[in-house]
Design a protein around this motif. Structure first.
Motif, short mmCIF file in Angstrom:
data_model
loop_
_atom_site.label_atom_id
_atom_site.label_comp_id
_atom_site.label_asym_id
_atom_site.label_seq_id
_atom_site.Cartn_x
_atom_site.Cartn_y
_atom_site.Cartn_z
N LEU A 107 24.80 -19.28 3.98
CA LEU A 107 24.17 -18.17 3.26
C LEU A 107 25.03 -16.91 3.34
O LEU A 107 25.17 -16.19 2.35
CB LEU A 107 22.77 -17.90 3.81
CG LEU A 107 21.74 -19.00 3.57
CD1 LEU A 107 20.42 -18.67 4.25
CD2 LEU A 107 21.54 -19.28 2.10
N LEU A 112 24.02 -14.58 0.35
CA LEU A 112 22.59 -14.75 0.03
C LEU A 112 21.72 -14.41 1.23
O LEU A 112 22.14 -14.59 2.37
CB LEU A 112 22.33 -16.20 -0.39
CG LEU A 112 23.10 -16.71 -1.60
CD1 LEU A 112 22.91 -18.20 -1.76
CD2 LEU A 112 22.66 -15.97 -2.86
N THR A 118 16.95 -20.25 -1.18
CA THR A 118 18.31 -20.30 -0.66
C THR A 118 18.44 -21.28 0.50
O THR A 118 19.49 -21.88 0.68
CB THR A 118 18.80 -18.90 -0.24
OG1 THR A 118 17.94 -18.38 0.77
CG2 THR A 118 18.86 -17.96 -1.44
#
Length: 128
Positions: A107, A112, A118
Motif C-alpha cells: 500500500l 494508497l 485497497t
C-alpha cells in the motif's frame, strides 16, 4: 483497531461461525478481544459498526463473501451466505506470519491508504 484487523476478523467469523446476516456477524464479533477492547474504550461503538458494515459490503462486492445487500430508507440489510472460494484463499493468506507488514508495504509503494478495497487489491497481489 485497524482496517486490517476488521477485515481479517470478518473473514474468520464468516468462515468459522457462518452467520446468516450482519447482526449475527456483529454478535459473533463480541467474542474477539480487539472488539472487547474497542467497546471498553471511549470510542463510539457506532464507528466500529460502520467500519464492519462497510468492510462486509466491500467484501461482498469484491466477491470474497457471498451475500445480498438490501439498502432500505434508514438501514442496510445484509444477508450472508458464507465465504466464496476466493474468500477462503484470502483468509488463508491473512493467517500467514508477517502478512500485515507485507500488505502495508504494498500500500505504501502504491501510495494508497488502508481500507477494504485497497486491502483486497494488496492481498490479490500476494495471492495471484
Amino acid at each position: 483497531m485497524t482496517s486490517f484487523d476488521i477485515y481479517k476478523m470478518i473473514l474468520e467469523i464468516i468462515s468459522e461461525k457462518n452467520p446468516k446476516d450482519f447482526q449475527e456477524l456483529l454478535d459473533a464479533s463480541q467474542s474477539y478481544q480487539i472488539v472487547k477492547d474497542y467497546i471498553a474504550s471511549d470510542n463510539p461503538n457506532q464507528f466500529l459498526i460502520d467500519d464492519m458494515q462497510n468492510s462486509t459490503i466491500s467484501m461482498i462486492n469484491d466477491g470474497l463473501v457471498s451475500g445480498i445487500i438490501s439498502p432500505l430508507k434508514y438501514v442496510t440489510l445484509i444477508k450472508l451466505n458464507g465465504l466464496t472460494i476466493e474468500g477462503f484463499q484470502y483468509l488463508k493468506k491473512l493467517r500467514e506470519k508477517n502478512i500485515e507488514q507485507q500488505v502495508k508495504n504494498i500500500l505504501e509503494n502504491d501510495g494508497l491508504v488502508m481500507n477494504p478495497k485497497t486491502l483486497t487489491k494488496a492481498l490479490s497481489e500476494l495471492i495471484f
